[in-house]
Design an enzyme around this catalytic site. Structure first.
Site, mmCIF file in Angstrom:
data_model
loop_
_atom_site.group_PDB
_atom_site.id
_atom_site.type_symbol
_atom_site.label_atom_id
_atom_site.label_comp_id
_atom_site.label_asym_id
_atom_site.label_seq_id
_atom_site.Cartn_x
_atom_site.Cartn_y
_atom_site.Cartn_z
ATOM 1 C CG ASN A 1 -2.041 16.624 -70.770
ATOM 2 O OD1 ASN A 1 -1.481 17.157 -69.814
ATOM 3 N ND2 ASN A 1 -1.377 16.090 -71.783
ATOM 4 C CB CYS B 1 3.626 16.829 -69.536
ATOM 5 S SG CYS B 1 2.503 17.877 -70.464
ATOM 6 C CG HIS C 1 1.648 13.517 -67.940
ATOM 7 N ND1 HIS C 1 0.909 14.588 -67.485
ATOM 8 C CD2 HIS C 1 1.740 13.663 -69.292
ATOM 9 C CE1 HIS C 1 0.593 15.355 -68.514
ATOM 10 N NE2 HIS C 1 1.078 14.814 -69.622
HETATM 11 O O1 UT7 Z 1 1.204 15.793 -72.297
HETATM 12 C C1 UT7 Z 1 2.245 15.663 -73.230
HETATM 13 C C2 UT7 Z 1 2.110 14.415 -73.979
HETATM 14 N N1 UT7 Z 1 0.953 14.451 -74.859
HETATM 15 C C3 UT7 Z 1 0.427 13.322 -75.253
HETATM 16 O O2 UT7 Z 1 0.863 12.285 -74.813
HETATM 17 C C4 UT7 Z 1 -0.653 13.341 -76.330
HETATM 18 C C5 UT7 Z 1 -0.368 12.218 -77.289
HETATM 19 N N2 UT7 Z 1 -1.278 12.116 -78.419
HETATM 20 C C6 UT7 Z 1 -2.580 11.819 -78.318
HETATM 21 O O3 UT7 Z 1 -3.117 11.707 -77.243
HETATM 22 C C7 UT7 Z 1 -3.334 11.527 -79.570
HETATM 23 O O4 UT7 Z 1 -2.432 11.424 -80.654
HETATM 24 C C8 UT7 Z 1 -4.428 12.574 -79.924
HETATM 25 C C9 UT7 Z 1 -5.554 12.495 -78.903
HETATM 26 C C10 UT7 Z 1 -3.813 13.961 -79.919
HETATM 27 C C11 UT7 Z 1 -5.007 12.270 -81.289
HETATM 28 O O5 UT7 Z 1 -5.527 10.956 -81.328
HETATM 29 P P1 UT7 Z 1 -5.124 9.967 -82.517
HETATM 30 O O6 UT7 Z 1 -5.863 8.735 -82.282
HETATM 31 O O7 UT7 Z 1 -3.630 9.886 -82.550
HETATM 32 O O8 UT7 Z 1 -5.694 10.714 -83.790
HETATM 33 P P2 UT7 Z 1 -4.922 11.234 -85.086
HETATM 34 O O9 UT7 Z 1 -4.122 12.447 -84.759
HETATM 35 O O10 UT7 Z 1 -4.221 10.093 -85.748
HETATM 36 O O11 UT7 Z 1 -6.134 11.649 -85.992
HETATM 37 C C12 UT7 Z 1 -7.023 10.656 -86.533
HETATM 38 C C13 UT7 Z 1 -8.107 11.397 -87.281
HETATM 39 C C14 UT7 Z 1 -7.556 12.435 -88.249
HETATM 40 O O12 UT7 Z 1 -8.397 12.425 -89.394
HETATM 41 P P3 UT7 Z 1 -7.928 11.666 -90.725
HETATM 42 O O13 UT7 Z 1 -6.656 12.333 -91.123
HETATM 43 O O14 UT7 Z 1 -7.766 10.236 -90.333
HETATM 44 O O15 UT7 Z 1 -9.073 11.929 -91.660
HETATM 45 C C15 UT7 Z 1 -7.721 13.730 -87.499
HETATM 46 O O16 UT7 Z 1 -7.883 14.841 -88.364
HETATM 47 O O17 UT7 Z 1 -8.921 12.111 -86.345
HETATM 48 C C16 UT7 Z 1 -8.990 13.485 -86.738
HETATM 49 N N3 UT7 Z 1 -9.121 14.313 -85.534
HETATM 50 C C17 UT7 Z 1 -10.289 14.541 -84.943
HETATM 51 N N4 UT7 Z 1 -11.546 14.140 -85.257
HETATM 52 C C18 UT7 Z 1 -12.541 14.544 -84.425
HETATM 53 C C19 UT7 Z 1 -8.134 14.912 -84.818
HETATM 54 N N5 UT7 Z 1 -8.679 15.561 -83.759
HETATM 55 C C20 UT7 Z 1 -9.999 15.339 -83.822
HETATM 56 C C21 UT7 Z 1 -11.089 15.727 -83.016
HETATM 57 N N6 UT7 Z 1 -12.325 15.305 -83.350
HETATM 58 N N7 UT7 Z 1 -10.928 16.496 -81.913
#
Ligand code: UT7
Length: 349
Positions: free
Chosen positions: A292, A120, A262
């Site tokens: 993204n 990216c 980005h």
């Molecule tokens: O372009 C290259 C660079 N990329 C980035 O910069 C992306 C960076 N990361 C992110 O944007 C975020 O980490 C995400 C959007 C990918 C995820 O958001 P988050 O707030 O970090 O969520 P998380 O991974 O900590 O997940 C929190 C909870 C989890 O459930 P538990 O374990 O707390 O029960 C996940 O399983 O949310 C759950 N979860 C979802 N729930 C509903 C993960 N994806 C989803 C979803 N819908 N789509």
């Protein structure tokens, strides 16, 4: 001012064309929620994304790149480029590079053409590469295209990633000019940390995981990201890179009219702006409608902002990217007046 036959040749890369293009198919959060265990509220509050555009099966990265490239060349007055750079994580094939194919389809057979891979961060690395070729006198007019079709590598049933990524392409044209012209690109900060190679990966398809000896698993064939860790790195690395570029140029935060990051996730963009002490309103944002889009995201966001007349000639821009590798990079420019030629069109409503 373009160089003439007297005096030293112009050797600074100056932006003179811009365009973005996204495939027509829009996929809303509600449509994703029909097949994934997710919902619109979760996606909007965690990422800021409302919808994204996805390529149809059979639509490859080069198809998107050609659309953006053609429009960018037109917005630069139609003069051919002598160099075509495509930056992408999703090339049409592992071999050959995508850029020669794009160049030929744009009627630029004979131009130097190659791909740049920095995930990216690819667009900022591509800008630096173009600027270097122009500074060395190797190129005089470069078409730089960031294009990605993440829909081809993201598992459509992976709810963590399928909600984030969209497909698209954005392109700029850079000509040889002078450092004090509007559109001059400079003060690059580039970096990487390969110790974190495992945070963003597609395991199969390269020389490490040879498909001739072991059939790759479903997971190895698809994109994987350790989202939470990537999130933390994204905020700290983007802020540090932006700060390094500002210091190099002697700019203060207040000198920045628009921060063009980005488009990873709205929360990341706002955290970086907060860290820099930049009002959030100065962040150029279109992640809400395109998601993204990888290497396409910065030129696509810029093209949308110029089409909406949010970014205007004379405005000072801070451009910052972050991606797999890990990689990061920043640079500065002042937006030029491109009014003589077709302006970028809005890619989304
Ligand atoms: O372009 C290259 C660079 N990329 C980035 O910069 C992306 C960076 N990361 C992110 O944007 C975020 O980490 C995400 C959007 C990918 C995820 O958001 P988050 O707030 O970090 O969520 P998380 O991974 O900590 O997940 C929190 C909870 C989890 O459930 P538990 O374990 O707390 O029960 C996940 O399983 O949310 C759950 N979860 C979802 N729930 C509903 C993960 N994806 C989803 C979803 N819908 N789509």
């Amino acid at each position: 001012m373009p160089s003439d036959t007297f005096g030293p040749p112009a050797r600074t890369a100056v932006l003179c064309g811009l365009a973005g293009w996204v495939p027509p198919r829009v996929v809303t959060n509600d449509e994703l929620a029909d097949r994934l265990d997710t919902d619109d509220t979760w996606i909007r509050t965690r990422t800021g994304i409302r919808s994204r555009h996805l390529a149809d099966p059979g639509q490859a990265t080069s198809d998107l790149a050609v659309e953006a490239g053609r429009r960018a060349l037109r917005s630069a007055g139609g003069e051919p480029a002598d160099t075509v750079i495509v930056t992408t994580t999703t090339p049409d094939r592992p071999c050959p590079a995508t850029a020669p194919v794009v160049a030929a389809r744009l009627g630029l057979t004979g131009a130097a053409a190659f791909d740049v891979g920095a995930v990216c961060t690819g667009f900022v690395y591509g800008l630096a590469t173009a600027a270097g070729l122009i500074a060395a006198g190797v190129a005089r007019r470069v078409l730089l295209i960031g294009a990605d079709t993440y829909s081809g590598i993201v598992d459509p049933l992976d709810r963590a990633n399928a909600i984030i990524f969209g497909d698209g392409a954005g392109a700029v044209v850079l000509r040889a000019g002078d450092a004090d012209e509007p559109g001059a690109v400079g003060h690059f900060d580039l970096g990487s940390d390969g110790a974190h190679e495992d945070l963003i990966t597609v395991e199969a398809g390269g020389s490490r995981q040879r498909s001739t000896t072991v059939e790759p698993t479903h997971a190895q064939r698809h994109f994987a990201m350790r989202g939470k860790e990537v999130y933390r790195h994204a905020v700290t690395r983007m802020a540090a890179s932006a700060r390094a570029t500002l210091e190099h140029a002697g700019w203060k935060t207040d000198d920045v009219d628009h921060f063009v990051p980005h488009q990873a996730n709205l929360r990341i963009l706002h955290s970086v702006a907060d860290d820099l002490g930049l009002p959030r309103e100065r962040c150029v944002v279109n992640v809400d409608t395109v998601g993204n889009t990888g290497a396409a995201s910065i030129p696509l966001a810029l093209a949308d902002a110029v089409a909406r007349r949010r970014v205007r000639p004379g405005d000072r821009l801070l451009i910052t990217a972050f991606g797999g590798g890990l990689t990061w990079g920043s640079c500065l420019t002042t937006w030029p007046d491109l009014a003589d030629h077709p302006q970028p069109e809005r890619t989304t409503p």
